[in-house]
Design an enzyme around this catalytic site. Structure first.
Site, PDB file in Angstrom:
ATOM      1  N   LEU A 114     -23.536  -6.190 -17.246  1.00 39.93           N
ATOM      2  CA  LEU A 114     -23.120  -7.528 -17.676  1.00 39.93           C
ATOM      3  C   LEU A 114     -22.682  -7.557 -19.137  1.00 39.93           C
ATOM      4  O   LEU A 114     -22.880  -8.551 -19.835  1.00 39.93           O
ATOM      5  CB  LEU A 114     -24.271  -8.519 -17.441  1.00 39.93           C
ATOM      6  CG  LEU A 114     -24.844  -8.530 -16.025  1.00 39.93           C
ATOM      7  CD1 LEU A 114     -26.071  -9.428 -15.943  1.00 39.93           C
ATOM      8  CD2 LEU A 114     -23.782  -8.978 -15.025  1.00 39.93           C
ATOM      9  N   CYS A 115     -22.057  -6.498 -19.599  1.00 41.97           N
ATOM     10  CA  CYS A 115     -21.673  -6.330 -20.996  1.00 41.97           C
ATOM     11  C   CYS A 115     -20.152  -6.446 -21.135  1.00 41.97           C
ATOM     12  O   CYS A 115     -19.419  -6.148 -20.193  1.00 41.97           O
ATOM     13  CB  CYS A 115     -22.149  -4.949 -21.461  1.00 41.97           C
ATOM     14  SG  CYS A 115     -21.730  -4.524 -23.159  1.00 41.97           S
ATOM     15  N   LYS A 116     -19.680  -6.836 -22.318  1.00 37.91           N
ATOM     16  CA  LYS A 116     -18.224  -6.892 -22.513  1.00 37.91           C
ATOM     17  C   LYS A 116     -17.605  -5.493 -22.431  1.00 37.91           C
ATOM     18  O   LYS A 116     -16.409  -5.363 -22.212  1.00 37.91           O
ATOM     19  CB  LYS A 116     -17.873  -7.584 -23.824  1.00 37.91           C
ATOM     20  CG  LYS A 116     -18.142  -6.772 -25.074  1.00 37.91           C
ATOM     21  CD  LYS A 116     -17.679  -7.513 -26.317  1.00 37.91           C
ATOM     22  CE  LYS A 116     -17.840  -6.652 -27.545  1.00 37.91           C
ATOM     23  NZ  LYS A 116     -17.297  -7.300 -28.729  1.00 37.91           N
TER      24      LYS A 116
END
Length: 158
Positions: free
Chosen positions: A36-38
């Site tokens: 769930l990270c950029k």
């Protein structure tokens, strides 16, 4: 000469273990990841890098971690997320701590040896075929960047 990384074992995401000793003689790129990270789209680059150099011996090891509160809750969800969204077939560990007191022994060794601790998701540690640390890279360095591929190509040419 610094100690080699071969003495470390990780729990594999699908069960069993992944032993760095099994990859001595090959370059290994170890990457702490999160769903769930950029930087999560870097999974595409990691898989492409693995596909490009796997026949020459490169191993790309994804190490999912929730140390930055951006990972799914259970390993099965992470594995499914990566398979569905990125068609990953590179080796992957179970959800693992990469920093602090609870850090996996490999990451404690890297911190002690190189002074490098992941500052965010998708930090990269390139191990030379002899198991020593060849280079470390931050999150912003793309998996297929010249900084990484140049070092890998030099290792596989030897």
């Amino acid at each position: 000469m610094a100690a080699a990384a071969g003495a470390f074992e990780f729990n594999a995401i699908e069960g069993g273990t992944l032993d760095l000793d099994d990859w001595i003689g090959q370059p290994v790129l170890v990457v702490n990841t999160a769903s769930l990270c950029k930087f999560t789209p870097q999974y595409d680059g990691l898989q492409a890098l693995f596909d490009q150099y796997r026949d020459a011996g490169l191993v790309v090891l994804a190490v999912p971690s929730d140390d930055f509160q951006q990972e799914l809750d259970v390993a099965e969800e992470v594995k499914e997320f990566c398979e569905i969204n990125f068609d990953l077939d590179l080796p992957m560990t179970d959800i693992t701590h990469v920093r602090g007191q609870e850090a996996h022994p490999f990451y404690k060794w890297v911190a002690q040896t190189e002074g490098f601790t992941p500052s965010w998701n998708f930090n990269k540690i390139l191990l030379a075929p002899d198991g020593t640390i060849a280079a470390t890279f931050g999150s912003r360095i793309e998996p297929q960047s010249q900084a990484i591929t140049g070092r890998i190509e030099a290792m596989i040419a030897d």
